[in-house]
Design an enzyme around this catalytic site. Structure first.
Site, PDB file in Angstrom:
ATOM      1  CB  SER A  49      -0.953   0.012   1.203  1.00 26.66           C
ATOM      2  OG  SER A  49      -0.225   0.037   2.421  1.00 26.66           O
ATOM      3  CB  SER A  50       2.602   3.259   1.678  1.00 27.59           C
ATOM      4  OG  SER A  50       2.836   2.616   2.923  1.00 27.59           O
ATOM      5  N   GLY A  51       5.352   2.844   0.671  1.00 28.91           N
ATOM      6  CA  GLY A  51       6.742   2.588   1.007  1.00 28.91           C
ATOM      7  C   GLY A  51       7.462   1.629   0.076  1.00 28.91           C
ATOM      8  CB  SER A 178      15.819  -7.605   8.654  1.00 26.45           C
ATOM      9  OG  SER A 178      16.204  -7.429   9.994  1.00 26.45           O
ATOM     10  CE1 TYR A 192      10.060  -2.158  12.441  1.00 26.07           C
ATOM     11  CE2 TYR A 192      12.392  -1.663  12.683  1.00 26.07           C
ATOM     12  CZ  TYR A 192      11.296  -1.910  11.873  1.00 26.07           C
ATOM     13  OH  TYR A 192      11.446  -1.919  10.505  1.00 26.07           O
ATOM     14  CE  LYS A 196      11.249  -5.261  10.674  1.00 28.70           C
ATOM     15  NZ  LYS A 196      10.651  -5.856   9.448  1.00 28.70           N
TER      16      LYS A 196
END
Length: 331
Positions: A49-51, A178, A192, A196
């Site tokens: 959807s983005s990025g 990652s 986060y 990761k």
């Protein structure tokens, strides 16, 4: 039909360990090109959807790949604009609904994706992820479950859904997104880094286990980029702060003061760096692709850890019965 993805080097080494593998001619990496060709390859990517996901979906399709771009909560405007852009350029891009936090959605979505792809996904790019900042004690169970369910368990769902057809083909590639924060830690970053770090371990173990099946795994470790990840993180972090115990928030000043207000300002690197790196790796001859790739024009503190970790793995297990698997990934 020739198996263009079989990692010959890894099959050779795995065969030495009496694992079911073959031994065709060793392939060598070609010199990198500015615009690698992905013609004939089918790529499924989550979180488009983005990025990185959206930029990547268009980039891989422009390089000739058939792209299955997935996102949750369809219909939505982001899907409409992505489809319109792909149609305008006559790209081979198909949008499929997948919510990686749902068993049912992953099962239904990957079935639709395989149908659209003619039964074969060559490359799975696990890109979907969330971030929720704040101190560890402030992360309540709702935030904790969401972070791990999306970033780790969601990845596992996708891997389990698509590996059987890759194993049947004895070829394929998995690219897991990652972060620098999968190797180094910033206080106040919530879970986060924990998620990761888990992605790093899951991916490396998977890379060893897939050697005899001719399937490669690459871990992409981006630095900070100006994408919508910051705005999306603020939604989750702001909600967490709203429902948090004031005493817990006060105990961790200044980490809690800015929760939900970060905007990613000051980051000017081009987010297309990440899809470009992934495309370059996809285009490499099978058997020559790296286990890890750090991506950012600035400092890459994780690279020193990557080197030491590889050396330790080879020193520890390289001479054991598992050695051929370890060396196949790190050589």
């Amino acid at each position: 039909m020739p198996d263009r993805n079989r990692p010959a080097r890894r099959d050779l080494i795995a065969g030495a360990a009496a694992l079911a593998a073959t031994a065709p001619t060793l392939l060598h990496a070609a010199a990198p090109t500015a615009l690698p060709s992905l013609t004939g390859r089918t790529v499924l990517i989550t979180g488009t959807s983005s990025g990185f996901g959206r930029i990547g979906a268009l980039h891989y399709a422009r390089l000739g790949a058939k792209v299955i771009a997935t996102m949750r909560n369809l219909p939505r405007p982001e899907a409409d604009t992505l489809a319109a852009e792909a149609a305008k350029e006559k790209l081979d891009l198909h949008i499929v609904e997948i919510d990686v936090t749902s068993d049912d959605s992953v099962a239904a979505g990957t079935a639709s994706a395989l149908e659209a792809a003619g039964g074969r996904i060559d490359t799975l790019i696990n890109n979907a992820g969330v971030g929720i900042s704040g101190p560890i004690e402030v992360q309540d169970m709702e935030a904790t479950h969401l972070a791990f369910n999306t970033n780790v368990i969601g990845m596992q769902r996708m891997i389990r859904a698509l590996l059987p057809q890759m194993r049947a083909a004895r070829a394929g590639q998995i690219v897991n997104i990652s972060s620098q924060l999968g190797r180094v830690i910033v206080p106040g970053g919530g879970h986060y880094s924990a998620t990761k770090f888990a992605v790093e371990a899951l991916s490396e173990q998977l890379a060893y286990e897939l050697v005899p099946h001719g399937i490669e795994v690459t871990i992409i470790q981006p630095g900070g980029y100006p994408t919508r990840v910051w705005q999306n993180r603020n939604v989750y972090t702001g909600a967490l702060k709203e429902r948090s115990d004031p005493e817990r928030l006060a105990a961790y000043e200044p980490f809690t003061r800015g929760m939900g207000t970060e905007d990613g300002s000051g980051r000017s690197a081009d987010p297309a760096d990440v899809p470009r790196a992934i495309a370059e790796i996809m285009a490499m001859p099978a058997g020559t692709r790296p286990l890890r790739r750090a991506v950012h024009p600035g400092p890459k503190p994780q690279e020193a850890i990557n080197r030491v970790a590889a050396e330790v793995q080879v020193a520890w297990l390289g001479g054991s019965p598992l050695g051929p698997l370890i060396r196949a990934v790190h050589d």
